[in-house]
Design a protein around this motif. Structure first.
Motif, short mmCIF file in Angstrom:
data_model
loop_
_atom_site.label_atom_id
_atom_site.label_comp_id
_atom_site.label_asym_id
_atom_site.label_seq_id
_atom_site.Cartn_x
_atom_site.Cartn_y
_atom_site.Cartn_z
N GLU A 240 0.84 -1.21 0.00
CA GLU A 240 0.00 0.00 0.00
C GLU A 240 0.87 1.26 0.00
OE1 GLU A 240 -3.97 -1.78 2.21
OE2 GLU A 240 -2.60 -0.51 3.33
N LEU A 241 1.99 1.16 0.71
CA LEU A 241 2.91 2.30 0.76
C LEU A 241 3.47 2.59 -0.63
CD1 LEU A 241 4.22 4.28 2.71
CD2 LEU A 241 5.96 2.56 3.22
N LEU A 242 3.88 1.55 -1.34
CA LEU A 242 4.43 1.75 -2.69
C LEU A 242 3.37 2.28 -3.65
CD1 LEU A 242 6.80 -1.33 -3.13
CD2 LEU A 242 7.39 1.03 -2.55
N GLU A 243 2.15 1.79 -3.45
CA GLU A 243 1.06 2.28 -4.30
C GLU A 243 0.86 3.79 -4.09
OE1 GLU A 243 -3.60 1.24 -4.97
OE2 GLU A 243 -2.33 -0.29 -4.08
N PHE A 244 0.88 4.19 -2.81
CA PHE A 244 0.73 5.62 -2.54
C PHE A 244 1.94 6.40 -3.06
CE2 PHE A 244 1.37 9.48 -0.14
CZ PHE A 244 0.22 10.16 -0.56
N ALA A 245 3.14 5.86 -2.82
CA ALA A 245 4.36 6.56 -3.24
C ALA A 245 4.36 6.81 -4.75
CB ALA A 245 5.59 5.74 -2.84
N SER A 246 3.75 5.91 -5.50
CA SER A 246 3.76 6.06 -6.96
C SER A 246 2.94 7.27 -7.42
CB SER A 246 3.23 4.77 -7.62
OG SER A 246 1.83 4.69 -7.43
N LEU A 247 2.14 7.86 -6.51
CA LEU A 247 1.34 9.03 -6.91
C LEU A 247 2.20 10.29 -7.01
CD1 LEU A 247 -1.91 8.47 -4.76
CD2 LEU A 247 -1.45 7.78 -7.12
N GLY A 248 3.40 10.26 -6.40
CA GLY A 248 4.35 11.34 -6.68
C GLY A 248 4.53 12.42 -5.63
N SER A 249 3.86 12.33 -4.47
CA SER A 249 4.06 13.37 -3.45
C SER A 249 5.36 13.09 -2.68
CB SER A 249 2.89 13.38 -2.46
OG SER A 249 2.99 12.29 -1.57
N TYR A 250 5.79 14.04 -1.88
CA TYR A 250 6.83 13.77 -0.89
C TYR A 250 6.21 12.90 0.20
CZ TYR A 250 9.97 17.18 -2.98
OH TYR A 250 10.80 17.83 -3.85
N LEU A 251 7.03 12.02 0.76
CA LEU A 251 6.57 11.04 1.76
C LEU A 251 7.24 11.40 3.08
CD1 LEU A 251 7.34 8.01 -0.59
CD2 LEU A 251 5.10 9.12 -0.27
N GLU A 252 6.42 11.81 4.06
CA GLU A 252 7.01 12.34 5.29
C GLU A 252 6.79 11.42 6.48
OE1 GLU A 252 7.17 16.85 6.41
OE2 GLU A 252 5.44 15.97 7.42
#
Ligand SMILES: CC(=O)NCCS(=O)(=O)O
Length: 349
Positions: A240-252
């Motif tokens: 799920e984390l990788l799926e969200f990361a693929s949307l392109g925002s900074y990950l904090e």
């Protein structure tokens, strides 16, 4: 292009991005978190009334929101000055202070702290979560909300000439309310006009960050200049984390220093330890996201200040960086997380 293009806007004015140095991208120096007070169990009421004693510190760490006095960070300006000087000594350069309307933003104090300590402070524009929106805010149109946010960046906020350098933290809950949706849309419109960084507080549900991104995108928001905060209490599953990361925002990962057994705002959440946060960062680095990672402590209660036996604003620089290095994150990658990524995010387009 605007007059702000290529610059970072601090409470003391525009600075060259190269001046920022190591940056914590999600902190509070003066705020009230009274909106999130949680009543203590009846048996603990006496402790909650008299919290800042050594024998009560463990209780306070486990129940930080059940002691009203703990929620008034704005009462600790002198301790904050000491914290910022210690942060500078530990190698820190900049703090993003993303207190927004609803949790007692205090820009004159931020400006004074920046002057007194030499730490760059970037202030936040916009509105916190729905429960802090006033009746007047809830009645506002998206256009009116956009005008307010743009003005806070271009002219100054709260009746001062002190200008905000980011939009956020923009507060959202789960499900996202109508008023929060209007604020998100206003945030995206303001960002499109200003080319500025934005930072989001998502609701406490795995689906919340992606839903915020969807609303921002629908309104023309620039996700590549958007920070999704609090991932450490929001998305746990690696896929799920990788799926969200693929949307392109900074990950904090911004709750470093926070360890508690029962997270009162969502008892289904197991708040991770700092070691688990570092593990998540190492995983995302391995997966190629070293240019999107950011870290902070999100200090928003008194008990986390060193004055009260807490970890303070230098915890990441002093304790977490060595841990990151020992877990396979290189010095070059640490520098990206602490210096390059914040600089890129904070620079106006
Ligand atoms: C000030 C603030 O919003 N902090 C976030 C606390 S939370 O528990 O991670 O939502």
């Amino acid at each position: 292009m605007t007059a702000l293009s290529g610059k970072v806007q601090t409470v003391l004015g525009l600075v060259d991005p190269d001046q920022l140095g190591r940056t914590m991208t999600h902190e509070h120096l003066t705020m009230s978190f009274e909106c999130s007070y949680v009543s203590p169990p009846p048996a603990d009421e006496a402790v909650a009334e008299n919290p800042f004693q050594l024998q009560h510190m463990h209780w306070l760490k486990q129940n930080p929101y059940s002691c009203r006095e703990n929620l008034f960070l704005q009462q600790e300006v002198s301790a904050l000055r000491d914290e910022l000087l210690a942060y500078k000594k530990a190698g820190g350069g900049t703090i993003v202070e993303n207190t927004t309307t609803g949790i007692d933003r205090d820009l004159p104090t931020l400006r004074q702290l920046a002057k007194d300590t030499g730490v760059h402070i970037v202030a936040g524009a916009g509105f916190y979560v729905d429960s802090t929106h006033t009746v007047a805010t809830k009645k506002m149109s998206v256009e009116k909300l956009t005008d307010i946010i743009v003005s806070e960046v271009l002219h100054g906020a709260d009746g001062t000439d002190i200008r905000c350098g980011v939009i956020g933290e923009i507060g959202t809950g789960w499900p996202i309310t109508e008023s929060e949706t209007k604020v998100l849309r206003a945030t995206a419109y303001a960002q499109a006009q200003l080319g500025c960084p934005i930072i989001i507080h998502p609701g406490r549900n795995t689906a919340a960050p992606a839903e915020v991104v969807r609303i921002l995108q629908e309104t023309g928001g620039d996700i590549s200049k958007t920070v999704m905060s609090h991932l450490d209490r929001t998305i746990f599953d690696e896929e799920e984390l990788l799926e969200f990361a693929s949307l392109g925002s900074y990950l904090e990962y911004d709750l470093f220093g926070t360890e508690m057994l029962n997270y009162p705002f969502n008892l289904d959440v197991d708040m991770p330890s700092d070691s688990q946060r570092v593990k998540a960062l190492a995983f995302l680095v391995k997966e190629g996201y070293e240019d999107r990672l950011l870290v902070a402590h999100d200090i928003h209660t008194k008990h986390r200040l060193t004055k009260f036996g807490g970890h303070g604003y230098s915890h990441i620089l002093k304790n977490i960086v060595p841990k990151m290095l020992s877990r396979g994150i290189s010095q070059h990658q640490v520098d990206k997380i602490l210096i390059d990524n914040p600089k890129r995010w904070l620079t106006f387009k």
